[in-house]
Motif scaffolding. Structure first.
Motif, PDB file in Angstrom:
ATOM      1  N   GLY A   1       0.784  -1.226   0.000  1.00  7.74           N
ATOM      2  CA  GLY A   1       0.000   0.000   0.000  1.00  7.74           C
ATOM      3  C   GLY A   1       0.816   1.275   0.000  1.00  7.74           C
ATOM      4  O   GLY A   1       0.254   2.364  -0.133  1.00  7.74           O
ATOM      5  N   ARG A   2       2.122   1.180   0.130  1.00  4.26           N
ATOM      6  CA  ARG A   2       2.949   2.382   0.168  1.00  4.26           C
ATOM      7  C   ARG A   2       3.209   2.897  -1.245  1.00  4.26           C
ATOM      8  O   ARG A   2       3.320   2.125  -2.200  1.00  4.26           O
ATOM      9  CB  ARG A   2       4.269   2.098   0.890  1.00  4.26           C
TER      10      ARG A   2
ATOM     11  N   ARG B   1       5.128  -7.140  -3.618  1.00  3.55           N
ATOM     12  CA  ARG B   1       4.874  -6.893  -2.194  1.00  3.55           C
ATOM     13  C   ARG B   1       3.731  -5.912  -1.975  1.00  3.55           C
ATOM     14  O   ARG B   1       3.502  -5.467  -0.851  1.00  3.55           O
ATOM     15  CB  ARG B   1       6.156  -6.383  -1.522  1.00  3.55           C
ATOM     16  N   GLY B   2       3.036  -5.549  -3.045  1.00  2.00           N
ATOM     17  CA  GLY B   2       1.830  -4.744  -2.909  1.00  2.00           C
ATOM     18  C   GLY B   2       2.030  -3.247  -2.875  1.00  2.00           C
ATOM     19  O   GLY B   2       1.125  -2.511  -2.477  1.00  2.00           O
ATOM     20  N   ALA B   3       3.215  -2.763  -3.293  1.00  4.04           N
ATOM     21  CA  ALA B   3       3.432  -1.307  -3.331  1.00  4.04           C
ATOM     22  C   ALA B   3       2.659  -0.685  -4.479  1.00  4.04           C
ATOM     23  O   ALA B   3       2.372  -1.335  -5.491  1.00  4.04           O
ATOM     24  CB  ALA B   3       4.918  -1.006  -3.477  1.00  4.04           C
ATOM     25  N   ARG B   4       2.326   0.598  -4.332  1.00  4.69           N
ATOM     26  CA  ARG B   4       1.719   1.380  -5.414  1.00  4.69           C
ATOM     27  C   ARG B   4       2.837   2.199  -6.050  1.00  4.69           C
ATOM     28  O   ARG B   4       3.483   3.000  -5.374  1.00  4.69           O
ATOM     29  CB  ARG B   4       0.606   2.275  -4.860  1.00  4.69           C
ATOM     30  N   LEU B   5       3.054   1.994  -7.343  1.00  6.99           N
ATOM     31  CA  LEU B   5       4.270   2.474  -7.988  1.00  6.99           C
ATOM     32  C   LEU B   5       4.035   3.648  -8.923  1.00  6.99           C
ATOM     33  O   LEU B   5       3.073   3.676  -9.696  1.00  6.99           O
ATOM     34  CB  LEU B   5       4.920   1.332  -8.769  1.00  6.99           C
TER      35      LEU B   5
ATOM     36  N   GLU C   1      -0.303  -1.797  -8.669  1.00  3.63           N
ATOM     37  CA  GLU C   1      -0.817  -0.575  -9.278  1.00  3.63           C
ATOM     38  C   GLU C   1       0.363   0.267  -9.754  1.00  3.63           C
ATOM     39  O   GLU C   1       1.375   0.379  -9.051  1.00  3.63           O
ATOM     40  CB  GLU C   1      -1.625   0.238  -8.264  1.00  3.63           C
ATOM     41  N   ALA C   2       0.218   0.859 -10.945  1.00  3.47           N
ATOM     42  CA  ALA C   2       1.329   1.640 -11.493  1.00  3.47           C
ATOM     43  C   ALA C   2       0.807   2.896 -12.186  1.00  3.47           C
ATOM     44  O   ALA C   2      -0.184   2.854 -12.912  1.00  3.47           O
ATOM     45  CB  ALA C   2       2.132   0.806 -12.477  1.00  3.47           C
TER      46      ALA C   2
END
Length: 271
Positions: free
Chosen positions: A8-9, A31-35, A58-59
């Motif tokens: 989520g970061r 790992r679920g980061a928002r890029l 998400e990108a």
């Protein structure tokens, strides 16, 4: 210190179109980061974004030349407009040219400084206002062991990365107690297309060195470690990195001898 999750970061990655940047983007997506993916080559950026999304991430694609401060600040604005924050900013964009110092043109030297060093300066300037407002954030610089043990046929690159290393250390000390961390990853040499396809002058860079290089996934793992482990500062990568660090510190005359042999080989046009 306890490990932190990147899920989520919001993480900005410059130079995300290929090589190290693409590898770290995919690792963070897992790992679920928002890029927020930034680079000059839009088609390759969009390809990286599709791979991120295929992994459930998400990108946001933001074309950017890191040598133009206004464009770098535009990346920060886009991140905040989309997600309202910036949790991490990875200064990854970089270039290299292989040549003796006297054969390096002013234009080449200046370009390497602008991309590698000023790109990090602009990235930090762009990221810090959001991180200050949040009271948290991580700036990751992809430095190099060349910042500590300079390359004999890569003076401009070594100078630029030494500047990046000094910038990161200075920022870390200025930001102590602010909730904002600075971490620096120091590869020795990474097996990417850019490593072999950059301009050389007076010699050929042999593919036979490839087995001695590190892979982009190793760099990506180190970046994830920077984000997940709060106590992390500077990471010399792998056995190669630790060996280069030790030899540079404990046996500088041996390193000088090796560098001289390399320089003489280049002058003769050897591989």
């Amino acid at each position: 210190m306890a490990q932190e999750s990147v899920r989520g970061r919001v993480v900005v990655v410059t130079g995300a179109s290929s090589g190290n940047g693409k590898a770290m983007s995919l690792a963070l997506a897992d790992r679920g980061a928002r890029l927020v993916l930034a680079a000059r080559r839009v088609e390759l950026l969009e390809a990286t974004a599709r791979e991120v999304e295929d992994r459930g991430g998400e990108a946001l694609v933001v074309p950017c030349d890191v040598t133009v401060r206004e464009q770098v600040e535009g990346v920060a604005r886009a991140a905040e407009e989309r997600w309202g924050r910036i949790d991490a900013w990875i200064n990854n964009a970089g270039v290299i040219a292989w040549s003796l110092f006297e054969d390096t043109t002013e234009e080449e030297f200046r370009r390497i400084l602008e991309v590698n060093l000023m790109g990090c300066v602009y990235g930090a300037w762009a990221a810090l206002p959001a991180m200050r407002r949040q009271g948290s954030g991580v700036i990751v610089n992809i430095a190099s062991l060349a910042s500590l043990v300079a390359l004999p046929v890569g003076s401009a690159y070594s100078v630029s990365k030494a500047g990046v290393f000094a910038l990161g250390d200075s920022l870390r000390r200025e930001l102590k107690g602010s909730g904002i961390r600075v971490c620096q990853v120091m590869p020795v040499g990474v097996n990417t297309a850019g490593f072999f396809h950059q301009r050389t002058r007076g010699f050929r860079l042999s593919k036979r060195v490839a087995p001695f290089l590190q892979d982009p996934e190793t760099v990506a793992k180190a970046v994830v470690r920077c984000l997940e482990k709060p106590g992390t500062r500077n990471i010399p990568l792998g056995i190669q990195g630790k060996a280069a660090f030790v030899f540079g510190a404990l046996a500088p005359r041996l390193v000088d001898l090796f560098g001289g042999l390399v320089a003489r080989g280049v002058q003769k046009g050897d591989a």
